[in-house]
Scaffold this active site. Structure first.
Site, PDB file in Angstrom:
ATOM      1  N   ASP A  53      -7.803 -48.319  43.424  1.00 54.11           N
ATOM      2  CA  ASP A  53      -7.950 -48.396  41.968  1.00 54.11           C
ATOM      3  C   ASP A  53      -8.423 -49.787  41.510  1.00 54.11           C
ATOM      4  O   ASP A  53      -9.061 -49.945  40.473  1.00 54.11           O
ATOM      5  CB  ASP A  53      -6.620 -48.110  41.254  1.00 54.11           C
ATOM      6  N   ASP A  74      -4.184 -54.774  36.768  1.00 50.54           N
ATOM      7  CA  ASP A  74      -4.794 -53.767  35.892  1.00 50.54           C
ATOM      8  C   ASP A  74      -5.416 -54.331  34.623  1.00 50.54           C
ATOM      9  O   ASP A  74      -5.706 -53.576  33.693  1.00 50.54           O
ATOM     10  CB  ASP A  74      -3.753 -52.693  35.537  1.00 50.54           C
TER      11      ASP A  74
HETATM   12  N1  GLY Z   1      -4.240 -46.794  38.609  1.00 57.14           N
HETATM   13  C1  GLY Z   1      -3.182 -45.896  38.713  1.00 57.14           C
HETATM   14  C2  GLY Z   1      -3.562 -44.479  38.743  1.00 57.14           C
HETATM   15  O1  GLY Z   1      -4.700 -44.118  38.885  1.00 57.14           O
HETATM   16  O2  GLY Z   1      -2.658 -43.668  38.653  1.00 57.14           O
END
Ligand code: GLY
Length: 396
Positions: free
Chosen positions: A172, A114
């Site tokens: 994601d 992330d």
């Molecule tokens: N990247 C985690 C979410 O969208 O909850």
């Protein structure tokens, strides 16, 4: 502070005659941004512990802050940077700087995919707006840390170190590639770019169903590189279309197209947009249920965060296609809905967040129908993008 030309996170939208005919003054972005500003003002005095980054609310409705290592922590400082961009008031840059500094150590974090969210949103916006060379170094180190998670056998960046999977990759993850594209542009080191396009290609191949919706999690075998299973973590079911996942894919492939001009990425983004916008379960106000296939619809919760991400992504996508008007119109509807009393918090309420009604992780019974900081971030980004399109159209 020295101002640079907008690019990257706001790139979007410097472009073209095409845009001029796709946008009419409809949505009053200034009024919406003023309301957002008023709410953010209240957060500045409410949240002063620079180690607890505003995230949203707990199940009991109380405030939830997080340490810098959480994936959401960069969004609050990044939102403050957008507010500086909008107001040009140094007060916002000072606040943004204070909060951004608290994210700095995450440049060395190799335990998460992330880093795009965590570093590129705050430092990327800060660098774009101030040209501070220290911000550049943080992001370059962040790109190096993120690249350590790439596995040539799977052709992907590993998303999580936790969980029951061998090599989980979530949709994601497409959002974290922007940091890598940026790093190649700035450093001239093409290895970041190669990681990003390999990840995007593998995801294109393995994450999508024939109806152009995407799975949430694809687990890979690191010895063979083959897919072990396709499942969900935050969605309703393995075969369902988790709304925010579709939004991440749409936005992520739009960025991948911007950075590479590879037409396959544009096609992927267009196909996702088509799935999303034509879905029979997309409500009239265009704020989706948290999962397009949740069986309790129409009694399921809406996810304002998915709407905000999608609106912002569609505005950029509209500038790359022949007829972007339907995307602009849809984004306008989304942003208008989010700015209406149905989704906009009253000043000082909602734990000082701007938007109501997002869903973080319903299967874990966590963050259901709450404010979420990333909903606010992409809402403001969408408003700024829309404003820029409108300004450009009026110049024509
Ligand atoms: N990247 C985690 C979410 O969208 O909850």
């Amino acid at each position: 502070m020295k101002r640079m030309k907008p690019w990257g996170l706001l790139v979007t939208v410097g472009m073209s005659a095409l845009i001029a005919c796709t946008i009419k003054p409809g949505l009053d972005t200034r009024a919406a941004l003023e309301k957002a500003k008023a709410q953010l003002e209240t957060s500045l005095t409410a949240y002063t512990d620079l180690t607890q980054f505003p995230r949203g609310a707990k199940a009991d409705g109380s405030y939830r802050g997080t340490k810098s290592s959480e994936w959401t922590s960069g969004f609050y400082p990044a939102t403050l940077w957008y507010m500086y961009e909008y107001t040009q008031d140094k007060k916002w840059a000072d606040a943004a700087r204070r909060w951004t500094a608290g994210m700095e150590k995450e440049q060395f974090n190799t335990h998460t995919h992330d880093l795009g969210f965590m570093l590129y949103c705050p430092f990327g916006n800060g660098y774009r707006l101030t040209n501070d060379p220290a911000y550049k170094e943080v992001m370059l180190q962040g790109a190096r840390s993120l690249s350590t998670r790439f596995n040539p056998k799977t052709g992907c960046i590993k998303s999580w170190d936790h969980g029951k999977w061998q090599f989980p990759v979530i949709i994601d993850n497409m959002m974290n590639l922007e940091l890598l594209f940026w790093a190649t542009r700035v450093s001239g080191d093409s290895s970041f770019y190669k990681v990003a396009v390999t990840h995007a290609n593998t995801t294109s191949k393995n994450h999508f169903r024939s109806d152009n919706s995407s799975y949430h999690v694809v687990d890979y075998d690191t010895l063979t590189g083959k897919v072990i299973q396709r499942v969900t973590h935050q969605g309703f079911a393995n075969e369902s279309a988790w709304a925010r996942g579709q939004a991440w894919g749409l936005y992520g492939y739009t960025v991948a197209y911007r950075e590479t001009k590879d037409k396959r990425y544009l096609d992927q983004a267009v196909k996702i947009a088509s799935f999303y916008l034509k879905h029979p379960n997309l409500p009239a106000d265009k704020v989706p249920y948290w999962d397009f296939n949740a069986t309790g619809i129409p009694k399921e919760e809406r996810d304002a965060s998915a709407a905000a991400i999608t609106a912002s992504g569609l505005l950029e996508l509209s500038t790359y296609v022949k007829d972007g008007k339907p995307y602009v119109t849809a984004a306008e509807q989304m942003l208008t809905s989010l700015g209406s009393p149905a989704y906009l918090a009253k000043p000082g309420e909602n734990n000082h967040f701007i938007l109501l009604h997002s869903v973080g992780h319903k299967p874990a019974k966590s963050e259901i129908d709450v404010p979420l900081v990333y909903a606010d971030y992409y809402y403001i980004e969408g408003l700024l993008r829309y404003q820029r399109l409108k300004d450009n159209a009026q110049k024509k």
